[in-house]
Design a protein around this motif. Structure first.
Motif, PDB file in Angstrom:
ATOM      1  N   ARG A 159       5.325  14.961  10.899  1.00  0.00           N
ATOM      2  CA  ARG A 159       5.130  14.307  12.193  1.00  0.00           C
ATOM      3  C   ARG A 159       3.805  13.551  12.211  1.00  0.00           C
ATOM      4  NH1 ARG A 159       7.158  14.749  17.318  1.00  0.00           N
ATOM      5  NH2 ARG A 159       5.715  14.315  19.028  1.00  0.00           N
ATOM      6  N   ILE A 160       2.775  14.176  11.610  1.00  0.00           N
ATOM      7  CA  ILE A 160       1.462  13.527  11.578  1.00  0.00           C
ATOM      8  C   ILE A 160       1.511  12.245  10.743  1.00  0.00           C
ATOM      9  CG2 ILE A 160      -0.919  13.790  10.759  1.00  0.00           C
ATOM     10  CD1 ILE A 160      -0.719  16.753  11.454  1.00  0.00           C
ATOM     11  N   TRP A 161       2.255  12.295   9.624  1.00  0.00           N
ATOM     12  CA  TRP A 161       2.326  11.152   8.714  1.00  0.00           C
ATOM     13  C   TRP A 161       3.395  10.138   9.124  1.00  0.00           C
ATOM     14  CZ3 TRP A 161      -0.698   9.677   4.652  1.00  0.00           C
ATOM     15  CH2 TRP A 161      -1.676  10.587   4.258  1.00  0.00           C
ATOM     16  N   GLN A 162       4.039  10.328  10.256  1.00  0.00           N
ATOM     17  CA  GLN A 162       5.072   9.397  10.689  1.00  0.00           C
ATOM     18  C   GLN A 162       4.561   7.969  10.851  1.00  0.00           C
ATOM     19  OE1 GLN A 162       8.229  10.195  10.805  1.00  0.00           O
ATOM     20  NE2 GLN A 162       8.832   8.126  11.380  1.00  0.00           N
ATOM     21  N   PRO A 163       3.351   7.752  11.400  1.00  0.00           N
ATOM     22  CA  PRO A 163       2.829   6.375  11.482  1.00  0.00           C
ATOM     23  C   PRO A 163       2.684   5.715  10.113  1.00  0.00           C
ATOM     24  CG  PRO A 163       1.583   7.819  12.929  1.00  0.00           C
ATOM     25  CD  PRO A 163       2.469   8.699  12.108  1.00  0.00           C
ATOM     26  N   PHE A 164       2.324   6.514   9.110  1.00  0.00           N
ATOM     27  CA  PHE A 164       2.203   5.966   7.756  1.00  0.00           C
ATOM     28  C   PHE A 164       3.562   5.495   7.256  1.00  0.00           C
ATOM     29  CE2 PHE A 164       2.168   6.575   3.113  1.00  0.00           C
ATOM     30  CZ  PHE A 164       1.115   5.733   2.782  1.00  0.00           C
ATOM     31  N   ARG A 165       4.610   6.269   7.525  1.00  0.00           N
ATOM     32  CA  ARG A 165       5.947   5.862   7.129  1.00  0.00           C
ATOM     33  C   ARG A 165       6.359   4.581   7.854  1.00  0.00           C
ATOM     34  NH1 ARG A 165       7.602   7.480   2.639  1.00  0.00           N
ATOM     35  NH2 ARG A 165       9.599   6.644   3.359  1.00  0.00           N
ATOM     36  N   GLN A 166       5.971   4.461   9.103  1.00  0.00           N
ATOM     37  CA  GLN A 166       6.297   3.250   9.859  1.00  0.00           C
ATOM     38  C   GLN A 166       5.591   2.032   9.270  1.00  0.00           C
ATOM     39  OE1 GLN A 166       5.279   4.144  13.924  1.00  0.00           O
ATOM     40  NE2 GLN A 166       6.932   5.625  14.181  1.00  0.00           N
ATOM     41  N   LEU A 167       4.340   2.228   8.831  1.00  0.00           N
ATOM     42  CA  LEU A 167       3.620   1.131   8.184  1.00  0.00           C
ATOM     43  C   LEU A 167       4.312   0.689   6.894  1.00  0.00           C
ATOM     44  CD1 LEU A 167      -0.111   2.186   8.644  1.00  0.00           C
ATOM     45  CD2 LEU A 167       0.961   0.139   9.548  1.00  0.00           C
ATOM     46  N   ASP A 177       8.976 -15.813   5.324  1.00  0.00           N
ATOM     47  CA  ASP A 177       9.621 -16.910   6.040  1.00  0.00           C
ATOM     48  C   ASP A 177      10.204 -16.494   7.384  1.00  0.00           C
ATOM     49  OD1 ASP A 177      11.617 -15.310   5.025  1.00  0.00           O
ATOM     50  OD2 ASP A 177      12.982 -16.974   4.595  1.00  0.00           O
ATOM     51  N   SER A 178      10.000 -15.230   7.760  1.00  0.00           N
ATOM     52  CA  SER A 178      10.494 -14.772   9.062  1.00  0.00           C
ATOM     53  C   SER A 178       9.527 -15.211  10.150  1.00  0.00           C
ATOM     54  CB  SER A 178      10.650 -13.251   9.079  1.00  0.00           C
ATOM     55  OG  SER A 178       9.389 -12.621   8.965  1.00  0.00           O
ATOM     56  N   HIS A 179      10.076 -15.510  11.311  1.00  0.00           N
ATOM     57  CA  HIS A 179       9.242 -15.951  12.437  1.00  0.00           C
ATOM     58  C   HIS A 179       9.147 -14.870  13.503  1.00  0.00           C
ATOM     59  CE1 HIS A 179       9.126 -19.987  10.758  1.00  0.00           C
ATOM     60  NE2 HIS A 179      10.437 -19.907  10.558  1.00  0.00           N
ATOM     61  N   GLN A 180       9.374 -13.633  13.115  1.00  0.00           N
ATOM     62  CA  GLN A 180       9.299 -12.530  14.066  1.00  0.00           C
ATOM     63  C   GLN A 180       7.847 -12.110  14.278  1.00  0.00           C
ATOM     64  OE1 GLN A 180      11.751  -9.455  12.437  1.00  0.00           O
ATOM     65  NE2 GLN A 180      13.659 -10.545  12.814  1.00  0.00           N
ATOM     66  N   ASP A 181       7.558 -11.633  15.466  1.00  0.00           N
ATOM     67  CA  ASP A 181       6.217 -11.145  15.771  1.00  0.00           C
ATOM     68  C   ASP A 181       5.972  -9.828  15.040  1.00  0.00           C
ATOM     69  OD1 ASP A 181       5.754 -13.283  17.469  1.00  0.00           O
ATOM     70  OD2 ASP A 181       6.523 -12.217  19.232  1.00  0.00           O
ATOM     71  N   ILE A 182       4.737  -9.647  14.573  1.00  0.00           N
ATOM     72  CA  ILE A 182       4.359  -8.415  13.881  1.00  0.00           C
ATOM     73  C   ILE A 182       3.915  -7.404  14.935  1.00  0.00           C
ATOM     74  CG2 ILE A 182       2.837  -7.401  12.166  1.00  0.00           C
ATOM     75  CD1 ILE A 182       2.608 -10.155  10.894  1.00  0.00           C
ATOM     76  N   LEU A 183       4.736  -6.411  15.179  1.00  0.00           N
ATOM     77  CA  LEU A 183       4.452  -5.427  16.232  1.00  0.00           C
ATOM     78  C   LEU A 183       3.584  -4.297  15.684  1.00  0.00           C
ATOM     79  CD1 LEU A 183       8.023  -5.198  17.815  1.00  0.00           C
ATOM     80  CD2 LEU A 183       6.087  -6.608  18.569  1.00  0.00           C
ATOM     81  N   PRO A 184       2.515  -3.908  16.403  1.00  0.00           N
ATOM     82  CA  PRO A 184       1.686  -2.792  15.950  1.00  0.00           C
ATOM     83  C   PRO A 184       2.394  -1.456  16.162  1.00  0.00           C
ATOM     84  CG  PRO A 184       0.935  -3.570  18.094  1.00  0.00           C
ATOM     85  CD  PRO A 184       2.025  -4.518  17.648  1.00  0.00           C
ATOM     86  N   ILE A 185       2.027  -0.468  15.366  1.00  0.00           N
ATOM     87  CA  ILE A 185       2.612   0.861  15.527  1.00  0.00           C
ATOM     88  C   ILE A 185       1.796   1.657  16.539  1.00  0.00           C
ATOM     89  CG2 ILE A 185       3.521   0.876  13.182  1.00  0.00           C
ATOM     90  CD1 ILE A 185       1.223   2.748  12.445  1.00  0.00           C
ATOM     91  N   SER A 186       2.429   2.633  17.151  1.00  0.00           N
ATOM     92  CA  SER A 186       1.765   3.472  18.143  1.00  0.00           C
ATOM     93  C   SER A 186       1.304   4.766  17.483  1.00  0.00           C
ATOM     94  CB  SER A 186       2.730   3.779  19.282  1.00  0.00           C
ATOM     95  OG  SER A 186       2.133   4.656  20.220  1.00  0.00           O
ATOM     96  N   THR A 187       0.004   5.023  17.492  1.00  0.00           N
ATOM     97  CA  THR A 187      -0.557   6.242  16.905  1.00  0.00           C
ATOM     98  C   THR A 187      -1.904   6.565  17.548  1.00  0.00           C
ATOM     99  OG1 THR A 187      -1.323   7.266  14.850  1.00  0.00           O
ATOM    100  CG2 THR A 187      -1.609   4.899  15.039  1.00  0.00           C
ATOM    101  N   LYS A 188      -2.242   7.851  17.566  1.00  0.00           N
ATOM    102  CA  LYS A 188      -3.532   8.291  18.091  1.00  0.00           C
ATOM    103  C   LYS A 188      -4.533   8.599  16.981  1.00  0.00           C
ATOM    104  CE  LYS A 188      -1.443  10.331  22.244  1.00  0.00           C
ATOM    105  NZ  LYS A 188      -1.276  11.586  23.037  1.00  0.00           N
ATOM    106  N   ILE A 189      -4.090   8.492  15.740  1.00  0.00           N
ATOM    107  CA  ILE A 189      -4.945   8.818  14.594  1.00  0.00           C
ATOM    108  C   ILE A 189      -5.793   7.598  14.245  1.00  0.00           C
ATOM    109  CG2 ILE A 189      -4.977   9.591  12.197  1.00  0.00           C
ATOM    110  CD1 ILE A 189      -2.264  10.928  12.727  1.00  0.00           C
ATOM    111  N   THR A 190      -7.092   7.775  14.195  1.00  0.00           N
ATOM    112  CA  THR A 190      -8.015   6.651  13.999  1.00  0.00           C
ATOM    113  C   THR A 190      -7.774   5.936  12.676  1.00  0.00           C
ATOM    114  OG1 THR A 190      -9.686   7.809  15.310  1.00  0.00           O
ATOM    115  CG2 THR A 190     -10.442   5.994  13.916  1.00  0.00           C
TER     116      THR A 190
END
Length: 418
Positions: A159-167, A177-190
């Motif tokens: 669960r703690i490493w879930q943001p890393f997996r999302q990255l 070549d994609s024109h999609q916006d780069i969305l930031p991930i949600s995490t509380k870990i600095t």
């Protein structure tokens, strides 16, 4: 090895070392506590025996242990009269028919101006049994800690490493070549926040650089090719005019030079696009179909040199790549086999499930493998060659993680494999 398993391995080794060290320390501490408790019991037994001696002097006649845990004997003199001596020894146990470890207290006391030596003993836990019990307990403790740690890792660490997996998923799915916006991930870990900010920034910068290079290449292709095409067309019109034969030869030479410059420009632009990964779209491509298509396209060129060719389709070969680049790859190798062949030569093509090979006759000496795939390195005596065909081939191969080899025995052979 996955990071979680790597952590588990190091944690297991660290816990094993810690448990072993503390188990050893605990063993000696526990052994010392057992001896102190036994010594206290021996001292208490000594005082009880001395009180009984004062009340019943017949006890002084007990010179052997027999059924009791003490013995008394008269002595003539004693050193360290007031000091008790403790000793680890063994005693034969009749009903078990073996020697057992005991703790013995030796002391001297005076009764009616006579000296007596008192020996009191108490049973001790066998060190072998103590070590065995402690070892079993440590093994159980170690296994309990490891199992608990694994459970905690599965429930908590994942669960703690879930943001890393999302990255990682965001990087894996990222396309220039994609024109999609780069969305930031949600995490509380600095640390993960900082990593996300850096990766997002680099991805945006890469997209900007990619788009600027793409725009430059498109502009360069248009700005260079257009005047070249116009110049060639005008010269072709001029050569149809009533010119002297010598002037006609000069104009024809200029046309050939401009055509070569046009091919060079197209090849360099193509090579740059390949190296910049601008051919993003991929799909399953049948290599067999491309060979059949190109052999039909090159039929006039093959017949011009009176070449004979054979296509051996041992198996169906399919790679996931850009179809246009697959055609460039195979056409360059086929052109190479045709152009650098001699009259009435041969071309053999072999297709398997993991590779294809193009074999052709030609010069009787091997090519220089070190220089073969470099830019502007020409093989043979063809003046129209610009020396970029095999360099482009190598770039396509590297783009999709393929391998290419050159071999020579009596024929020249190029092998491309996955």
């Amino acid at each position: 090895m996955k990071l979680l398993n790597y952590m588990s391995l190091y944690l297991a080794v660290a816990i094993l070392l810690i448990v072993s060290v503390w188990g050893t320390i605990y063993y000696f501490i526990m052994l010392g506590d057992v001896k102190r408790d036994v010594d206290e019991g021996l001292v208490n037994s000594k005082y009880i025996i001395l009180r009984n001696v004062a009340a019943n002097p017949h006890i002084l006649d007990k010179s052997a242990f027999f059924g009791n845990n003490y013995s008394i004997r008269a002595i003539s003199k004693a050193n360290n009269l007031a000091k008790d001596h403790y000793q680890d020894t063994t005693r034969f146990i009749q009903h078990e028919i073996k020697y057992e470890p005991v703790r013995m207290l030796k002391t001297v006391f005076k009764h009616k101006n006579k000296l007596y030596e008192l020996r009191v003993f108490a049973s001790m836990v066998e060190e072998d049994d103590l070590i065995s019990s402690l070892f079993k307990g440590l093994i159980g403790l170690y296994m309990a800690i490891i199992i608990s740690s694994l459970i905690v890792q599965q429930l908590l660490v994942r669960r703690i490493w879930q943001p890393f997996r999302q990255l990682l998923d965001k990087l894996r799915d990222f396309q220039l070549d994609s024109h999609q916006d780069i969305l930031p991930i949600s995490t509380k870990i600095t640390e993960f926040k900082e990593m996300n900010d850096v990766i997002t920034s680099q991805m945006k910068q890469a997209m900007e650089t990619y788009n600027s290079q793409k725009q430059f290449l498109e502009n360069a292709a248009h700005e260079l090719q257009t005047p070249l095409a116009v110049s060639i067309n005008r010269l072709e019109l001029l050569i149809e005019e009533d010119l002297k034969e010598e002037d006609r030869k000069h104009v024809a030479q200029v046309i050939r030079t401009l055509e070569r410059l046009s091919r060079l420009n197209k090849s360099l632009l193509l090579l740059t696009k390949i190296e910049n990964r601008q051919f993003i779209r991929k799909s399953p491509v049948s290599i067999n179909d491309i060979f059949r298509y190109l052999l039909t396209e090159f039929r006039d060129l093959i017949e011009q040199k009176a070449l004979t060719y054979s296509l051996h389709e041992e198996q169906e070969l399919q790679w996931t790549m850009n179809r246009d680049l697959a055609i460039v790859l195979i056409s360059n190798l086929l052109k190479n086999a045709i152009v650098h062949n001699h009259q009435h030569g041969k071309i053999n093509i072999y297709i398997y499930d993991q590779l294809f090979a193009i074999e052709n006759s030609g010069e009787s000496t091997a090519l220089d493998e070190k220089e073969l795939f470099k830019r502007f390195k020409k093989q043979g005596k063809n003046k129209n060659s610009i020396g970029l065909g095999l360099a482009i081939t190598k770039a396509v191969v590297n783009t999709y993680g393929l391998g290419i080899k050159y071999r020579f025995s009596t024929t020249h052979q190029f092998i491309v494999s996955s």
